[in-house]
Design a protein around this motif. Structure first.
Motif, PDB file in Angstrom:
ATOM      1  N   GLU A   4     -31.515  80.136   7.857  1.00  0.00           N
ATOM      2  CA  GLU A   4     -31.928  81.482   8.279  1.00  0.00           C
ATOM      3  C   GLU A   4     -30.837  82.405   8.307  1.00  0.00           C
ATOM      4  O   GLU A   4     -29.729  81.854   8.759  1.00  0.00           O
ATOM      5  N   PHE A   6     -28.921  86.253   9.420  1.00  0.00           N
ATOM      6  CA  PHE A   6     -29.125  87.478  10.377  1.00  0.00           C
ATOM      7  C   PHE A   6     -29.282  88.505   9.515  1.00  0.00           C
ATOM      8  O   PHE A   6     -28.731  89.036   8.634  1.00  0.00           O
ATOM      9  N   HIS A   7     -30.645  89.349   9.780  1.00  0.00           N
ATOM     10  CA  HIS A   7     -30.606  90.810   9.221  1.00  0.00           C
ATOM     11  C   HIS A   7     -31.069  91.494  10.545  1.00  0.00           C
ATOM     12  O   HIS A   7     -32.114  91.534  11.032  1.00  0.00           O
ATOM     13  N   PRO A   8     -30.015  92.457  10.635  1.00  0.00           N
ATOM     14  CA  PRO A   8     -30.146  93.507  11.585  1.00  0.00           C
ATOM     15  C   PRO A   8     -31.670  94.089  11.634  1.00  0.00           C
ATOM     16  O   PRO A   8     -31.993  94.704  10.617  1.00  0.00           O
ATOM     17  N   ARG A  63     -21.843  89.322   2.818  1.00  0.00           N
ATOM     18  CA  ARG A  63     -21.874  89.221   4.250  1.00  0.00           C
ATOM     19  C   ARG A  63     -21.908  90.756   4.802  1.00  0.00           C
ATOM     20  O   ARG A  63     -22.778  90.954   5.796  1.00  0.00           O
ATOM     21  N   GLU A  67     -24.856  92.136   6.824  1.00  0.00           N
ATOM     22  CA  GLU A  67     -24.726  92.560   8.616  1.00  0.00           C
ATOM     23  C   GLU A  67     -24.824  94.111   8.664  1.00  0.00           C
ATOM     24  O   GLU A  67     -25.192  94.578   9.804  1.00  0.00           O
TER      25      GLU A  67
END
Length: 109
Positions: A4, A6-8, A63, A67
């Motif tokens: 998993e 993180f995707h805002p 990254r 992000e």
């Protein structure tokens, strides 16, 4: 290692963060390459963009783009595949991505 990432959410994308991510020449080359190629593996993007950086430096650039909300990453086996979040960026900042991608054609030098 977790698969998993993180995707805002689109409503949390900010113009300063997106512009800061796009200000780096290697990240801009990555975005332009993804725009042409569509979904692509990390190593392939680096090759196609002509980036001669270490694997850790490329991971850092990817990254930052993820992000900032510019790219989406998904894991497929041992590979990480990337795409542009074009629809999200166009919804949040209409015309920005097209302007950035088009600027390649009009740059001097």
């Amino acid at each position: 290692m977790s698969e998993e990432v993180f995707h805002p959410p689109v409503e949390e994308l900010t113009l300063p963060k997106v512009l800061a991510a796009l200000a780096d020449p290697a990240r801009l080359a990555t975005v332009r390459t993804l725009a042409r190629a569509g979904e692509s593996a990390c190593g392939q993007i680096q090759h196609d963009a002509g980036l001669e950086v270490s694997k850790s430096t490329m991971s850092h650039h990817l990254r930052i783009l993820r992000e900032a909300g510019i790219t989406h990453s998904r894991v497929q086996g041992a590979r990480r595949l990337l795409t542009l979040r074009r629809d999200d960026l166009d919804r949040r900042f209409p015309g920005l991505l097209d302007a950035v991608l088009h600027s390649e054609l009009t740059e001097v030098g």
